[in-house]
Design a protein around this motif. Structure first.
Motif: not given
Length: 96
Positions: A1-11, A60-66, A71-72
């Motif tokens: 299982m690959i688990n990822v958290i992405v955090t960012y702040t926008v204007n 493979e699933v991660q690549h498909e989703v991203l 999303f791109k």
């Protein structure tokens, strides 16, 4: 299982657009097999910091989703909005 958290702040002026762009890719994600991944998005109390949590059964699933076009496009527009170095990607290891 690959688990990822992405955090960012926008204007502040980009918050509404970012939310709309997120809704677009989340709708497209519904067309994929939900048993192979999980994707959730949150906004912190400050109203401008977004947290994306995702979990994939394999690369493979991660690549498909991203690589879903909406999303791109979301990523491109988010990055062009000016994140001021706030973009952070963290991989999580399960303890179970």
């Amino acid at each position: 299982m690959i688990n990822v958290i992405v955090t960012y702040t926008v204007n502040p002026g980009f918050v509404s657009s970012n939310k709309a762009n997120i809704q677009k890719f989340l709708e497209d994600f519904k067309k994929l097999d939900p048993s192979t991944f999980e994707y959730k998005v949150f906004v912190k109390e400050d109203g401008v910091t977004f947290v994306h949590y995702s979990s994939y059964i394999n690369e493979e699933v991660q690549h498909e989703v991203l690589n879903v076009p909406s999303f791109k496009e979301f990523q491109k527009l988010r990055d062009e909005s000016g994140l001021n170095g706030s973009h952070k990607v963290e991989f999580l290891q399960s303890i179970l």
